[in-house]
Design an enzyme around this catalytic site. Sequence first.
Site, mmCIF file in Angstrom:
data_model
loop_
_atom_site.group_PDB
_atom_site.id
_atom_site.type_symbol
_atom_site.label_atom_id
_atom_site.label_comp_id
_atom_site.label_asym_id
_atom_site.label_seq_id
_atom_site.Cartn_x
_atom_site.Cartn_y
_atom_site.Cartn_z
ATOM 1 N N SER A 154 -27.367 -17.333 23.656
ATOM 2 C CA SER A 154 -26.168 -16.852 24.349
ATOM 3 C C SER A 154 -26.520 -15.736 25.315
ATOM 4 O O SER A 154 -27.435 -14.942 25.063
ATOM 5 C CB SER A 154 -25.132 -16.345 23.346
ATOM 6 O OG SER A 154 -23.989 -15.824 24.008
ATOM 7 N N PRO A 160 -25.264 -4.427 23.236
ATOM 8 C CA PRO A 160 -24.849 -4.225 21.834
ATOM 9 C C PRO A 160 -23.350 -4.038 21.663
ATOM 10 O O PRO A 160 -22.798 -4.375 20.613
ATOM 11 C CB PRO A 160 -25.611 -2.953 21.422
ATOM 12 C CG PRO A 160 -26.738 -2.847 22.381
ATOM 13 C CD PRO A 160 -26.266 -3.437 23.667
ATOM 14 N N ASP A 161 -22.678 -3.500 22.685
ATOM 15 C CA ASP A 161 -21.245 -3.220 22.573
ATOM 16 C C ASP A 161 -20.378 -4.380 23.061
ATOM 17 O O ASP A 161 -19.152 -4.231 23.173
ATOM 18 C CB ASP A 161 -20.892 -1.965 23.380
ATOM 19 C CG ASP A 161 -21.575 -0.721 22.838
ATOM 20 O OD1 ASP A 161 -21.791 -0.660 21.613
ATOM 21 O OD2 ASP A 161 -21.903 0.176 23.643
ATOM 22 N N HIS A 162 -20.981 -5.513 23.349
ATOM 23 C CA HIS A 162 -20.211 -6.663 23.823
ATOM 24 C C HIS A 162 -19.203 -7.103 22.765
ATOM 25 O O HIS A 162 -19.450 -7.020 21.554
ATOM 26 C CB HIS A 162 -21.154 -7.820 24.148
ATOM 27 C CG HIS A 162 -20.518 -8.927 24.937
ATOM 28 N ND1 HIS A 162 -19.780 -9.926 24.339
ATOM 29 C CD2 HIS A 162 -20.491 -9.186 26.274
ATOM 30 C CE1 HIS A 162 -19.336 -10.761 25.268
ATOM 31 N NE2 HIS A 162 -19.751 -10.340 26.448
ATOM 32 N N LYS A 176 -28.906 -13.265 17.088
ATOM 33 C CA LYS A 176 -29.484 -14.334 17.914
ATOM 34 C C LYS A 176 -30.742 -13.831 18.617
ATOM 35 O O LYS A 176 -31.758 -14.532 18.688
ATOM 36 C CB LYS A 176 -28.458 -14.822 18.953
ATOM 37 C CG LYS A 176 -27.337 -15.696 18.405
ATOM 38 C CD LYS A 176 -26.392 -16.110 19.525
ATOM 39 C CE LYS A 176 -25.246 -16.980 19.007
ATOM 40 N NZ LYS A 176 -25.705 -18.306 18.558
#
Length: 297
Positions: A154, A160-162, A176
């Site tokens: 993906s 990291p804050d997605h 992932k």
Amino acid sequence: FFSVHKFMDSSMNVLVTGASGQTGFMVFKRLIDHPGFVARGLIRSTKSLESMKARLGPNVEANLVMGDVKKPHSLVEAMKGIESLVIVTSAMPQLNYWSLPGTIIKKMFGDKTAKPNFYYQPGEEPEKVDWEGQKAQIDAAKDAGVKHIILVSSMAGTKPDHFLNTMGDGNILLWKRKAEKYLMASGVDFTIIHPGGLLPHPPARKPAPGGERELVVAVDDNLLDSGKNLIPREDVAEVCVQCLTTPEARNRAFDLGSLPVGEGVVWDKNLTTLLASLNGANCKYDEPEWPATPKDA
């Protein structure tokens, strides 16, 4: 179910895991329809088996094998005689419908950032599926002598804050990414594909056929805010299949998106030319840090 002897063929023997999923099914169908491949699909339930037979006919059962990526011993038989592996497995967040009324109310009062809550079924969390499950597939493939592993992952792994990481507190993109790093260190030839938002995307019902858009590739999430960060699942499947026979796709990690329909030039399905636009660049993996596990200590 399948016979190992059936797969000792002059064509390339390919295993698709997650073959009953939306994108995995498209990869699997392309392979069984292609004379240059002998396809095997990994499914994990009789419900999936019946669904596959209903969609592709009863004879497809000969190309299917039962297994669970969270149970490494179940992968041994599936890998026998396989030359290339396409991993299309992923944890699937579930919507907490009870959170919808509160989200709607917040949006009515101007909170544009309000989002519903999600959760993962017990045992189906990203750590179990996207890290441990993918690691198990990579290990089983390596033990079986598989020569090439294509991993459909993906976009947004550097973020990291997605929002995707917040869903169910699963950190799905980071797990992932950890599996991607493990694959790169495995010694097996790899191709890591980071698609953007996959179309059609639930709950949308509008079809999003492949073969109608200009495809674009990039690295390190540079497509995220470009307006080119969506891509039909059918186009992802086509890229996966082409990666199997395209030397330039070996040992590459790249992001994959597309222009809106009607913009640009429709992809001519020449993967070599598409990848050449990267000028040899690959995604970098020096950051962010991925989640730690007890085995890392």
